[in-house]
Design an enzyme around this catalytic site. Structure first.
Site, PDB file in Angstrom:
ATOM      1  N   CYS A  25       0.810  -0.819  -0.133  1.00 34.71           N
ATOM      2  CA  CYS A  25      -0.054   0.392   0.261  1.00 34.71           C
ATOM      3  C   CYS A  25       0.931   1.364   0.048  1.00 34.71           C
ATOM      4  CB  CYS A  25      -1.135   0.346   1.244  1.00 34.71           C
ATOM      5  SG  CYS A  25      -2.813  -1.164   1.572  1.00 34.71           S
ATOM      6  N   HIS A  68     -12.088  12.957  -2.777  1.00 37.18           N
ATOM      7  CA  HIS A  68     -12.010  13.552  -4.410  1.00 37.18           C
ATOM      8  C   HIS A  68     -10.004  14.608  -3.460  1.00 37.18           C
ATOM      9  CE1 HIS A  68     -15.662  11.986  -5.483  1.00 37.18           C
ATOM     10  NE2 HIS A  68     -14.437  11.665  -6.615  1.00 37.18           N
ATOM     11  N   GLU A 105     -12.467   0.480   3.774  1.00 36.91           N
ATOM     12  CA  GLU A 105     -12.111   0.939   2.646  1.00 36.91           C
ATOM     13  C   GLU A 105     -12.850  -0.466   1.167  1.00 36.91           C
ATOM     14  OE1 GLU A 105      -7.603  -0.403   3.035  1.00 36.91           O
ATOM     15  OE2 GLU A 105      -7.500   0.836   3.719  1.00 36.91           O
TER      16      GLU A 105
END
Length: 115
Positions: A25, A68, A105
């Site tokens: 990750c 975003h 997630e």
């Protein structure tokens, strides 16, 4: 005797992050995060602990700053755990009696704090 009631809402946001030093990750990648929030309180004369619309508005105000974005610009190590802690803290600062925050997630990976 008035009982304490728990109410909750869910919302979501999309964001990118990387986990510094993590083998998989560590590269920038994104998620469509789901956030669940529960608060508690006494049922008022209007029959509600809090109007769901007001709760959703407050939660969305906190979560909107993540939508975003690259989370690393706001949270030093943006793990689900640290995102969860940040949301919990900011909601508590707004005066909500927060009982639980869950940040997922995806369907099978999440972090949750309960108080």
């Amino acid at each position: 005797m008035e009982e304490e009631m728990i109410i909750g809402i869910s919302t979501s946001f999309s964001a990118a992050h990387s986990i510094p030093g993590h083998k998989k990750c560590g590269k920038v990648h994104g998620h469509n995060f789901k956030v669940e929030v529960e608060i508690s309180g006494k049922v008022k004369e209007n029959g509600m602990v809090m109007d769901f619309f007001d709760l959703k508005r407050i939660v969305n105000e906190v979560v909107a700053k993540f939508d975003h974005t690259l989370l690393n610009e706001q949270i030093e190590i943006p793990t689900s755990e640290n995102i969860c802690l940040r949301i919990f803290s900011e909601l508590a600062e707004k005066g909500l009696n927060v009982r639980r925050v869950r940040v997922a997630e995806n369907e099978d990976k999440w972090a949750e704090i309960r108080r």
